[in-house]
Design a protein around this motif. Structure first.
Motif, PDB file in Angstrom:
ATOM      1  N   MET A 189       0.832  -1.200   0.000  1.00  0.00           N
ATOM      2  CA  MET A 189       0.000   0.000   0.000  1.00  0.00           C
ATOM      3  C   MET A 189       0.867   1.251   0.000  1.00  0.00           C
ATOM      4  SD  MET A 189      -0.671   2.609   2.327  1.00  0.00           S
ATOM      5  CE  MET A 189       0.128   1.818   3.685  1.00  0.00           C
ATOM      6  N   ALA A 190       1.964   1.220   0.733  1.00  0.00           N
ATOM      7  CA  ALA A 190       2.824   2.404   0.868  1.00  0.00           C
ATOM      8  C   ALA A 190       3.363   2.866  -0.478  1.00  0.00           C
ATOM      9  CB  ALA A 190       3.966   2.114   1.840  1.00  0.00           C
ATOM     10  N   VAL A 191       3.624   1.942  -1.386  1.00  0.00           N
ATOM     11  CA  VAL A 191       4.159   2.308  -2.702  1.00  0.00           C
ATOM     12  C   VAL A 191       3.178   3.215  -3.443  1.00  0.00           C
ATOM     13  CG1 VAL A 191       4.915   1.437  -4.949  1.00  0.00           C
ATOM     14  CG2 VAL A 191       5.574   0.237  -2.846  1.00  0.00           C
TER      15      VAL A 191
ATOM     16  N   ILE B  11      11.460   7.375  -2.846  1.00  0.00           N
ATOM     17  CA  ILE B  11      11.154   6.510  -1.699  1.00  0.00           C
ATOM     18  C   ILE B  11      10.193   5.406  -2.125  1.00  0.00           C
ATOM     19  CG2 ILE B  11      10.097   6.411   0.603  1.00  0.00           C
ATOM     20  CD1 ILE B  11      11.070   9.351   0.977  1.00  0.00           C
ATOM     21  N   ALA B  12       9.196   5.740  -2.939  1.00  0.00           N
ATOM     22  CA  ALA B  12       8.236   4.737  -3.420  1.00  0.00           C
ATOM     23  C   ALA B  12       8.963   3.635  -4.191  1.00  0.00           C
ATOM     24  CB  ALA B  12       7.168   5.387  -4.294  1.00  0.00           C
ATOM     25  N   SER B  13       9.896   4.013  -5.034  1.00  0.00           N
ATOM     26  CA  SER B  13      10.659   3.012  -5.801  1.00  0.00           C
ATOM     27  C   SER B  13      11.483   2.127  -4.878  1.00  0.00           C
ATOM     28  CB  SER B  13      11.568   3.698  -6.816  1.00  0.00           C
ATOM     29  OG  SER B  13      10.796   4.349  -7.796  1.00  0.00           O
ATOM     30  N   SER B  14      12.098   2.730  -3.856  1.00  0.00           N
ATOM     31  CA  SER B  14      12.899   1.955  -2.899  1.00  0.00           C
ATOM     32  C   SER B  14      12.033   0.975  -2.118  1.00  0.00           C
ATOM     33  CB  SER B  14      13.617   2.897  -1.922  1.00  0.00           C
ATOM     34  OG  SER B  14      14.528   3.719  -2.594  1.00  0.00           O
ATOM     35  N   VAL B  15      10.855   1.419  -1.686  1.00  0.00           N
ATOM     36  CA  VAL B  15       9.953   0.535  -0.940  1.00  0.00           C
ATOM     37  C   VAL B  15       9.449  -0.587  -1.853  1.00  0.00           C
ATOM     38  CG1 VAL B  15       7.746   0.387   0.300  1.00  0.00           C
ATOM     39  CG2 VAL B  15       9.295   2.309   0.740  1.00  0.00           C
ATOM     40  N   ALA B  16       9.148  -0.267  -3.105  1.00  0.00           N
ATOM     41  CA  ALA B  16       8.688  -1.293  -4.047  1.00  0.00           C
ATOM     42  C   ALA B  16       9.760  -2.360  -4.257  1.00  0.00           C
ATOM     43  CB  ALA B  16       8.301  -0.649  -5.378  1.00  0.00           C
ATOM     44  N   GLU B  17      10.987  -1.926  -4.454  1.00  0.00           N
ATOM     45  CA  GLU B  17      12.092  -2.876  -4.654  1.00  0.00           C
ATOM     46  C   GLU B  17      12.312  -3.736  -3.416  1.00  0.00           C
ATOM     47  OE1 GLU B  17      15.463  -0.526  -5.902  1.00  0.00           O
ATOM     48  OE2 GLU B  17      14.352   0.252  -7.639  1.00  0.00           O
ATOM     49  N   ALA B  18      12.289  -3.102  -2.227  1.00  0.00           N
ATOM     50  CA  ALA B  18      12.502  -3.851  -0.987  1.00  0.00           C
ATOM     51  C   ALA B  18      11.351  -4.813  -0.723  1.00  0.00           C
ATOM     52  CB  ALA B  18      12.683  -2.877   0.178  1.00  0.00           C
TER      53      ALA B  18
END
Length: 166
Positions: free
Chosen positions: A120-122, A147-154
Motif C-alpha cells: 500500500m505504501a508504494v 522513496i516509493a521506488s525503494s519501498v517497491a524494490e525492498a
C-alpha cells in the motif's frame, strides 16, 4: 463526491476537515471515537496505519474530483503532518515501513514489516508525490517517488516469495 453536486462535495470537504481536526501531536488520526473522545488505538490495542492512509487518500480524491487545487494547497501542511506519521515508520536500513499494527483489520495483532502495508505504501507515496507536484513542490514530489521506488524494490526482494508467488 462523484455526483457533481456542489453542496454534496462541500459536505465531503467539511467532513474531511472535521476528521483532520483530530490529528494528534504525532500526526496520527483517531481510529474511532468513544462517545466524543478520539481513540487512537485499534480494538486490538495496536496502532493502525489505515486511518491516516485512507483519510489522506480521501482528501486527494476530494481535490481531484472537485478540481479544488486551492484547497489542496492550503491543506497540504495538515496532510504532510498526517503523512509524516506514516513516513516516520520507514526504516532506511530496509527501505520498508515497519508497521505497529495491521493496515485494515482491527483484530489482527501483527506488526513489523508487513507485506500489505508496504505494498500500500508504494501507491500511497506515489499519490502523495502527485499531490506535491500539483501544489508546486517538485523537489518533494521527486523525493517521494524515489522513496516509493525503494519501498517497491525492498517489498519485492524481502517480503515476496518468488517461488510460491506469495
Amino acid at each position: 463526491l462523484f455526483s457533481g453536486d456542489p453542496y454534496l462535495q462541500e459536505q465531503v470537504r467539511v467532513v474531511l476537515e472535521r476528521n483532520g481536526g483530530f490529528i494528534n501531536d504525532e500526526g496520527q488520526l483517531p481510529h474511532h471515537f468513544q462517545g466524543t473522545v478520539p481513540t487512537y488505538q485499534a480494538l486490538s490495542g495496536e496502532t493502525q496505519t489505515g486511518p491516516n492512509v485512507f483519510w489522506i487518500l480521501s482528501c486527494f480524491n476530494y481535490a481531484k474530483t472537485t478540481g479544488n487545487l486551492q484547497w489542496l494547497k492550503s491543506y497540504m501542511p495538515k496532510l504532510r503532518k498526517a503523512s509524516a506519521f506514516l513516513f516516520d515508520m520507514i526504516k532506511p536500513s530496509f527501505n520498508l515501513l515497519r508497521s505497529p499494527g495491521s493496515l485494515m483489520i482491527d483484530v489482527f495483532i501483527r506488526s513489523n514489516f508487513t507485506t500489505d502495508t508496504n505494498a500500500m505504501a508504494v501507491g500511497f507515496l506515489r499519490d502523495f508525490a502527485a499531490a506535491e507536484e500539483a501544489t508546486g513542490n517538485s523537489s518533494g514530489a521527486a523525493q517521494l517517488r524515489d522513496i516509493a521506488s525503494s519501498v517497491a524494490e525492498a517489498t519485492a526482494a524481502l517480503l515476496w516469495n518468488k517461488e510460491t508467488g506469495d
